[in-house]
Write a protein that holds these residues in place. Structure first.
Motif, PDB file in Angstrom:
ATOM      1  N   VAL A 311      28.069 -13.684  34.901  1.00 25.01           N
ATOM      2  CA  VAL A 311      28.770 -14.885  34.437  1.00 25.01           C
ATOM      3  C   VAL A 311      30.273 -14.643  34.403  1.00 25.01           C
ATOM      4  O   VAL A 311      31.071 -15.520  34.751  1.00 25.01           O
ATOM      5  N   ILE A 312      30.684 -13.426  33.996  1.00 27.91           N
ATOM      6  CA  ILE A 312      32.114 -13.087  34.042  1.00 27.91           C
ATOM      7  C   ILE A 312      32.618 -13.177  35.473  1.00 27.91           C
ATOM      8  O   ILE A 312      33.683 -13.764  35.743  1.00 27.91           O
ATOM      9  N   LEU A 313      31.864 -12.593  36.418  1.00 29.28           N
ATOM     10  CA  LEU A 313      32.277 -12.624  37.817  1.00 29.28           C
ATOM     11  C   LEU A 313      32.333 -14.049  38.344  1.00 29.28           C
ATOM     12  O   LEU A 313      33.246 -14.416  39.095  1.00 29.28           O
ATOM     13  N   ASN A 314      31.374 -14.884  37.944  1.00 29.60           N
ATOM     14  CA  ASN A 314      31.374 -16.277  38.393  1.00 29.60           C
ATOM     15  C   ASN A 314      32.638 -16.999  37.961  1.00 29.60           C
ATOM     16  O   ASN A 314      33.294 -17.689  38.759  1.00 29.60           O
ATOM     17  N   ARG A 315      33.010 -16.851  36.688  1.00 36.85           N
ATOM     18  CA  ARG A 315      34.213 -17.535  36.203  1.00 36.85           C
ATOM     19  C   ARG A 315      35.470 -16.973  36.872  1.00 36.85           C
ATOM     20  O   ARG A 315      36.387 -17.722  37.217  1.00 36.85           O
ATOM     21  N   MET A 316      35.499 -15.656  37.097  1.00 37.40           N
ATOM     22  CA  MET A 316      36.649 -15.059  37.772  1.00 37.40           C
ATOM     23  C   MET A 316      36.719 -15.518  39.235  1.00 37.40           C
ATOM     24  O   MET A 316      37.801 -15.739  39.780  1.00 37.40           O
ATOM     25  N   ASN A 317      35.562 -15.655  39.865  1.00 43.73           N
ATOM     26  CA  ASN A 317      35.545 -16.142  41.244  1.00 43.73           C
ATOM     27  C   ASN A 317      36.069 -17.570  41.339  1.00 43.73           C
ATOM     28  O   ASN A 317      36.805 -17.922  42.265  1.00 43.73           O
ATOM     29  N   VAL A 318      35.650 -18.409  40.383  1.00 48.53           N
ATOM     30  CA  VAL A 318      36.111 -19.801  40.409  1.00 48.53           C
ATOM     31  C   VAL A 318      37.610 -19.879  40.179  1.00 48.53           C
ATOM     32  O   VAL A 318      38.327 -20.607  40.869  1.00 48.53           O
ATOM     33  N   VAL A 319      38.097 -19.114  39.208  1.00 50.77           N
ATOM     34  CA  VAL A 319      39.512 -19.195  38.839  1.00 50.77           C
ATOM     35  C   VAL A 319      40.409 -18.498  39.854  1.00 50.77           C
ATOM     36  O   VAL A 319      41.497 -18.999  40.179  1.00 50.77           O
ATOM     37  N   PHE A 320      39.979 -17.356  40.382  1.00 49.07           N
ATOM     38  CA  PHE A 320      40.857 -16.544  41.228  1.00 49.07           C
ATOM     39  C   PHE A 320      40.384 -16.475  42.685  1.00 49.07           C
ATOM     40  O   PHE A 320      41.065 -16.963  43.579  1.00 49.07           O
ATOM     41  N   THR A 321      39.215 -15.877  42.925  1.00 45.91           N
ATOM     42  CA  THR A 321      38.758 -15.662  44.301  1.00 45.91           C
ATOM     43  C   THR A 321      38.687 -16.962  45.086  1.00 45.91           C
ATOM     44  O   THR A 321      39.182 -17.052  46.216  1.00 45.91           O
ATOM     45  N   GLY A 322      38.071 -17.975  44.505  1.00 42.73           N
ATOM     46  CA  GLY A 322      37.865 -19.231  45.218  1.00 42.73           C
ATOM     47  C   GLY A 322      39.120 -20.039  45.429  1.00 42.73           C
ATOM     48  O   GLY A 322      39.129 -20.955  46.262  1.00 42.73           O
ATOM     49  N   MET A 323      40.184 -19.732  44.692  1.00 48.30           N
ATOM     50  CA  MET A 323      41.431 -20.503  44.803  1.00 48.30           C
ATOM     51  C   MET A 323      42.524 -19.749  45.547  1.00 48.30           C
ATOM     52  O   MET A 323      43.588 -20.304  45.810  1.00 48.30           O
ATOM     53  N   ALA A 324      42.275 -18.476  45.882  1.00 44.78           N
ATOM     54  CA  ALA A 324      43.336 -17.618  46.415  1.00 44.78           C
ATOM     55  C   ALA A 324      43.889 -18.126  47.735  1.00 44.78           C
ATOM     56  O   ALA A 324      45.108 -18.196  47.930  1.00 44.78           O
ATOM     57  N   THR A 325      43.021 -18.488  48.669  1.00 39.70           N
ATOM     58  CA  THR A 325      43.482 -18.914  49.996  1.00 39.70           C
ATOM     59  C   THR A 325      44.304 -20.187  49.926  1.00 39.70           C
ATOM     60  O   THR A 325      45.369 -20.306  50.560  1.00 39.70           O
ATOM     61  N   ALA A 326      43.853 -21.148  49.137  1.00 37.04           N
ATOM     62  CA  ALA A 326      44.543 -22.437  49.055  1.00 37.04           C
ATOM     63  C   ALA A 326      45.843 -22.366  48.266  1.00 37.04           C
ATOM     64  O   ALA A 326      46.719 -23.220  48.441  1.00 37.04           O
ATOM     65  N   SER A 327      45.991 -21.353  47.413  1.00 34.73           N
ATOM     66  CA  SER A 327      47.182 -21.311  46.551  1.00 34.73           C
ATOM     67  C   SER A 327      48.447 -20.995  47.324  1.00 34.73           C
ATOM     68  O   SER A 327      49.537 -21.456  46.961  1.00 34.73           O
ATOM     69  N   GLY A 328      48.308 -20.191  48.361  1.00 40.15           N
ATOM     70  CA  GLY A 328      49.487 -19.812  49.124  1.00 40.15           C
ATOM     71  C   GLY A 328      50.378 -18.811  48.417  1.00 40.15           C
ATOM     72  O   GLY A 328      51.489 -18.527  48.872  1.00 40.15           O
ATOM     73  N   GLY A 329      49.916 -18.271  47.323  1.00 41.94           N
ATOM     74  CA  GLY A 329      50.695 -17.288  46.582  1.00 41.94           C
ATOM     75  C   GLY A 329      49.812 -16.137  46.141  1.00 41.94           C
ATOM     76  O   GLY A 329      48.654 -16.030  46.538  1.00 41.94           O
ATOM     77  N   SER A 330      50.366 -15.260  45.332  1.00 39.94           N
ATOM     78  CA  SER A 330      49.611 -14.128  44.813  1.00 39.94           C
ATOM     79  C   SER A 330      49.841 -14.028  43.313  1.00 39.94           C
ATOM     80  O   SER A 330      50.848 -14.507  42.791  1.00 39.94           O
ATOM     81  N   TYR A 331      48.883 -13.393  42.658  1.00 44.02           N
ATOM     82  CA  TYR A 331      48.975 -13.269  41.193  1.00 44.02           C
ATOM     83  C   TYR A 331      48.248 -12.027  40.744  1.00 44.02           C
ATOM     84  O   TYR A 331      47.136 -11.743  41.196  1.00 44.02           O
ATOM     85  N   PHE A 332      48.883 -11.279  39.852  1.00 46.53           N
ATOM     86  CA  PHE A 332      48.236 -10.194  39.135  1.00 46.53           C
ATOM     87  C   PHE A 332      48.794 -10.200  37.732  1.00 46.53           C
ATOM     88  O   PHE A 332      50.013 -10.290  37.546  1.00 46.53           O
ATOM     89  N   PRO A 333      47.943 -10.152  36.713  1.00 47.36           N
ATOM     90  CA  PRO A 333      48.426 -10.283  35.332  1.00 47.36           C
ATOM     91  C   PRO A 333      49.448  -9.214  34.965  1.00 47.36           C
ATOM     92  O   PRO A 333      49.347  -8.056  35.377  1.00 47.36           O
ATOM     93  N   SER A 334      50.430  -9.610  34.187  1.00 45.39           N
ATOM     94  CA  SER A 334      51.423  -8.670  33.676  1.00 45.39           C
ATOM     95  C   SER A 334      50.802  -7.810  32.576  1.00 45.39           C
ATOM     96  O   SER A 334      49.730  -8.123  32.053  1.00 45.39           O
ATOM     97  N   TRP A 335      51.512  -6.739  32.204  1.00 46.56           N
ATOM     98  CA  TRP A 335      50.978  -5.876  31.150  1.00 46.56           C
ATOM     99  C   TRP A 335      50.871  -6.648  29.837  1.00 46.56           C
ATOM    100  O   TRP A 335      49.989  -6.349  29.016  1.00 46.56           O
ATOM    101  N   MET A 336      51.729  -7.635  29.638  1.00 48.83           N
ATOM    102  CA  MET A 336      51.659  -8.434  28.425  1.00 48.83           C
ATOM    103  C   MET A 336      50.392  -9.296  28.412  1.00 48.83           C
ATOM    104  O   MET A 336      49.742  -9.450  27.368  1.00 48.83           O
ATOM    105  N   GLU A 337      50.028  -9.843  29.562  1.00 51.80           N
ATOM    106  CA  GLU A 337      48.787 -10.616  29.645  1.00 51.80           C
ATOM    107  C   GLU A 337      47.579  -9.731  29.345  1.00 51.80           C
ATOM    108  O   GLU A 337      46.670 -10.123  28.611  1.00 51.80           O
ATOM    109  N   TRP A 338      47.577  -8.531  29.929  1.00 56.11           N
ATOM    110  CA  TRP A 338      46.475  -7.609  29.664  1.00 56.11           C
ATOM    111  C   TRP A 338      46.422  -7.227  28.186  1.00 56.11           C
ATOM    112  O   TRP A 338      45.339  -7.140  27.598  1.00 56.11           O
ATOM    113  N   SER A 339      47.589  -6.985  27.585  1.00 58.55           N
ATOM    114  CA  SER A 339      47.613  -6.551  26.188  1.00 58.55           C
ATOM    115  C   SER A 339      47.084  -7.631  25.256  1.00 58.55           C
ATOM    116  O   SER A 339      46.399  -7.335  24.266  1.00 58.55           O
TER     117      SER A 339
END
Length: 385
Positions: A311-339
């Motif tokens: 279920v975690i992977l499903n939500r991550m796929n919907v939010v990130f994997t499935g939207m990556a190609t159409a977004s035209g950009g890149s994203y990786f969380p900052s250390w503040m987001e992780w914290s």
């Protein structure tokens, strides 16, 4: 206080400092979000995933208090506690992700009832408060206030009904947010019935989360997990049938939309979808359907971990994997987001430990408290700590 709890509290303190910085200086200073990636880790994990994993509360309440399957009563409180803490953490994460957080009060005044997010906001807000009120029933078992406890006892049937209706609405509505992303979300995940998929997965992950949480609690507190095995082994069969429904419905949906080609085209999105469906849905479903597997501690825990991870992977796929190609950009969380995310999870663990150590959450604690109350009421026994 243990070394592990000291580390968890340190992570909570770091999270609090980062949260203050984010509120003072904005999302741009604290996150790697952009116009291409307006929803990141806090929405993807803290909110969408957090709400799904907290689904054990309403699904267990439905089985125990509406269907009156009282053999599951021993795990109901633990499930409701995990759900309540999960929704409180979700609310904090959602608040931190509001761009202009000082306008958080506006949905209470300005009724944007055409908006799916408006409905999600109100359902999450109301359900969180319902769970806190439900927990009041447990608090006033421990805090001697008979008149107040009677009030909570009288409220419980109504709270249980509302507490099942509200998450049913917003669990599906979180999927509805992605219907408008028809040209952005990869076709294996996009569907007009994505609300049904979100709701179904939130329900079948409930028994798995309850089993996993129960196993962790047993290890942490030296409890006899084998004592709960018959109950949990029976409960996860509900997940098995719902997962079968999920797989069949997914196949019908892909066939109806003619989207099977997107499943086997060898792309990263296709492979992630196959990984999600095969390893984290079909495999644990088969394990749950197999009596010899679900009746063993190792088999039950392994299958439950796979379901939760799926279920975690499903939500991550919907939010990130499935939207990556159409977004035209890149994203990786900052250390503040992780914290912040790690700090919120740490806060949940610390709060869970405090509550189970001070209130009658586990079945044996409920029996002990009942004996103590009976002894005090009739003066027939001496009670010692």
């Amino acid at each position: 206080m243990t070394p592990i709890r000291a580390v968890l509290l340190a992570l909570v303190a770091l999270m609090a400092g980062v949260a203050v910085y984010r509120l003072l200086y904005g999302l741009g200073a604290a996150t790697n979000l952009s116009d291409e990636w307006p929803w990141g880790l806090w929405i993807g994990f803290d909110v969408l995933t957090g709400v799904a994993l907290a689904g054990g509360g309403f699904s267990t309440a439905f089985i125990v208090h509406i269907l009156h399957k009282h053999k599951y009563h021993s795990i109901a409180r633990a499930a409701m506690l995990t759900s309540m803490l999960g929704y409180i953490i979700v609310s904090v994460g959602l608040f931190l992700d509001i761009g202009r957080w000082y306008n958080f009060w506006r949905p209470f005044v300005f009724w944007g009832y055409h908006s799916v997010l408006f409905e999600v906001f109100w359902c999450v807000f109301l359900y969180t408060n319902v769970q806190i009120l439900e927990f009041g029933h447990i608090v006033f078992e421990r805090v001697k206030a008979p008149s107040i406890k009677k009030i909570f006892d009288a409220m419980m049937p109504f709270l249980f009904i509302i507490g099942i209706l509200l998450p049913t609405l917003h669990q599906s509505s979180l999927g509805s947010l992605y219907i408008v992303a028809v040209d952005r979300l990869y076709p294996t995940w996009w569907s007009l019935i994505i609300p049904v998929f979100f709701l179904t997965s939130a329900v079948f992950v409930g028994p798995a989360m309850v089993s996993f949480e129960g196993w962790l609690a047993a290890r942490a507190y030296g409890r006899n997990f084998a004592h709960e095995m018959p109950v949990l082994s029976s409960l996860v069969k509900v997940s098995a049938w719902l997962m079968l429904f999920y797989v069949v419905l997914k196949g019908i949906d892909l066939t109806w939309r003619g989207a099977w080609g997107y499943v086997f085209n060898g792309s990263f999105e296709a492979n992630m979808f196959l990984l999600e469906m095969v390893l984290f849905v079909i495999v644990p479903m088969i394990m749950y359907f197999t009596p010899g597997v679900r009746n063993s501690i190792g088999g039950l825990v392994t299958a439950s971990v796979l379901v939760v991870a799926g279920v975690i992977l499903n939500r991550m796929n919907v939010v990130f994997t499935g939207m990556a190609t159409a977004s035209g950009g890149s994203y990786f969380p900052s250390w503040m987001e992780w914290s912040v995310t790690i700090g919120l999870v740490s806060l949940l663990i610390v709060a869970y430990c405090f509550i189970v150590e001070n209130f009658a959450i586990f079945e044996e604690d409920q029996k002990t408290l009942a004996e103590i109350n009976k002894a005090y009421r009739y003066g027939t026994a001496q009670v010692s700590t």
